[in-house]
Design a protein around this motif. Structure first.
Motif, PDB file in Angstrom:
ATOM      1  N   VAL A   7      32.536  42.553  40.260  1.00  0.00           N
ATOM      2  CA  VAL A   7      34.682  43.330  39.403  1.00  0.00           C
ATOM      3  C   VAL A   7      34.995  41.697  40.400  1.00  0.00           C
ATOM      4  CG1 VAL A   7      36.250  45.018  40.960  1.00  0.00           C
ATOM      5  CG2 VAL A   7      34.062  45.970  40.332  1.00  0.00           C
ATOM      6  N   PHE A   8      34.022  40.801  41.669  1.00  0.00           N
ATOM      7  CA  PHE A   8      35.351  39.743  41.538  1.00  0.00           C
ATOM      8  C   PHE A   8      35.026  38.758  40.205  1.00  0.00           C
ATOM      9  CE2 PHE A   8      34.903  42.662  45.667  1.00  0.00           C
ATOM     10  CZ  PHE A   8      35.977  42.033  46.646  1.00  0.00           C
ATOM     11  N   ASP A  11      37.226  39.695  38.184  1.00  0.00           N
ATOM     12  CA  ASP A  11      38.129  39.404  37.871  1.00  0.00           C
ATOM     13  C   ASP A  11      38.686  38.045  37.992  1.00  0.00           C
ATOM     14  OD1 ASP A  11      41.016  40.132  39.127  1.00  0.00           O
ATOM     15  OD2 ASP A  11      40.446  38.575  40.780  1.00  0.00           O
ATOM     16  N   ASP A  12      38.075  37.304  38.172  1.00  0.00           N
ATOM     17  CA  ASP A  12      38.309  35.607  38.847  1.00  0.00           C
ATOM     18  C   ASP A  12      37.537  35.237  37.059  1.00  0.00           C
ATOM     19  OD1 ASP A  12      38.119  35.180  41.136  1.00  0.00           O
ATOM     20  OD2 ASP A  12      35.703  34.574  40.938  1.00  0.00           O
ATOM     21  N   ALA A  14      39.045  37.176  34.301  1.00  0.00           N
ATOM     22  CA  ALA A  14      40.346  37.265  34.005  1.00  0.00           C
ATOM     23  C   ALA A  14      41.771  35.810  33.919  1.00  0.00           C
ATOM     24  CB  ALA A  14      40.696  38.370  34.361  1.00  0.00           C
ATOM     25  N   LYS A  15      41.329  36.038  35.384  1.00  0.00           N
ATOM     26  CA  LYS A  15      42.143  34.923  36.062  1.00  0.00           C
ATOM     27  C   LYS A  15      41.884  33.540  35.328  1.00  0.00           C
ATOM     28  CE  LYS A  15      43.306  36.912  40.446  1.00  0.00           C
ATOM     29  NZ  LYS A  15      43.068  37.539  41.675  1.00  0.00           N
TER      30      LYS A  15
END
Length: 309
Positions: A7-8, A11-12, A14-15
């Protein structure tokens, strides 16, 4: 929802993708270094047929929009490989580009909750194509042994203030333009009036522009400024009947030169050499002073004829 490592990482990603899209828009698809509080620095050690990047401060963007943000010193605990094998079959005098490669599918953990894209180093043939995830940062040459070419190679830059070598070129250009503009302004009695009417406003405008845009100027714009000045000098020489410029070819070839980020530094150096040559010619032209018309000496009045007796 359970927070897992995946998940992390997602998220990275996507950023990072959002940042990449913004960077692509800002850079217009160009690659190169950008200005950072800490200037670009590269230190390598060449031994045992391998090149080791000992220290690097590099902030740039690849043509594909991948950000390169590396800053480590010799005492840094490396989390990725900083050693590259040297080509064993390199010919004498052959050069290779040292580049940072970004792998968008590999991430390395910085902390328990943060990761960044994995970097690696590679040596690429001097004239080989550069892919969208690669940023050149240096050059090594196999000539009397391997050594770094830090004399006439500068990494591609988005702005001239991103690298000390381009910053020095900007300072020299400003000095040339200011000196020539001042000399033209002082030559109010220059006989080559047509030449001065073309060259003076051109160099004066360039001098003002370089002062106002020094923090946002790109290498291509700096090269364009030099070409603009040389073109104005050629035009002034062409229209003034008092001036005959011999060996025009080097000046004309420089003006017609297309921009290539691989050769940006050497092209600007060529322009600076021509500016130094033009500066000497400007002094000679400005010393061509108009001679004031010489008033004829008054002739003595004829004596009246004697009266007859």
């Amino acid at each position: 929802m359970r927070l897992t490592t995946e998940v992390f990482i997602l998220d990275d990603k996507a950023k990072h993708d959002a940042i990449r899209q913004a960077a692509l828009i800002a850079s217009h698809g160009a690659m190169g270094l950008y200005h950072a509080p800490k200037p670009f620095q590269l230190s390598v050690n060449i031994a045992n047929n391998a090149l080791e990047v000992v220290a690097l401060s590099c902030h740039g963007i690849t043509r594909g929009g991948a950000l390169v943000d590396i800053d480590f010193q010799a005492d840094y605990t490396r989390t990725f490989d900083t050693t590259v094998p040297l080509p064993h079959d390199a010919a004498d005098g052959e050069a290779y580009i040292l580049a940072v490669k970004v792998d968008p599918d590999k991430w390395r953990e910085i902390s328990e909750q943060e990761a960044e894209l994995a970097y690696s180093f590679a040596l690429i043939g001097e004239n080989s194509p550069i892919d969208d995830l690669t940023l050149p940062i240096g050059c090594v040459v196999n000539q009397y042994g391997w050594h770094v070419n830090d004399v006439n190679f500068c990494p591609p830059c988005l702005y001239v203030n991103a690298h000390p070598m381009h910053a020095e070129q900007l300072a020299k250009t400003r000095a040339h333009m200011h000196e020539i503009a001042t000399r033209c302004a002082q030559a109010s009695d220059c006989a080559a009036r047509s030449w001065r009417a073309v060259v003076w406003p051109a160099v004066w405008g360039i001098d003002i522009r370089l002062d106002k845009e020094r923090d946002s100027l790109s290498p291509s714009q700096l090269l364009g400024v030099l070409q603009q000045f040389v073109a104005a000098f050629l035009a002034g020489c062409a229209i003034d009947p008092l001036i005959h410029l011999e060996e025009r070819a080097p000046f004309e070839q420089f003006v017609a030169q297309a921009y290539d980020c691989r050769n940006a530094y050497s092209s600007i150096q060529q322009g600076l050499a021509l500016c130094a040559e033009i500066s000497v010619k400007v002094d000679a032209v400005c010393n061509m002073v108009e001679q004031a018309p010489v008033a004829p000496e008054p002739q003595p009045k004829p004596k009246p004829a004697p009266k007859p007796k």
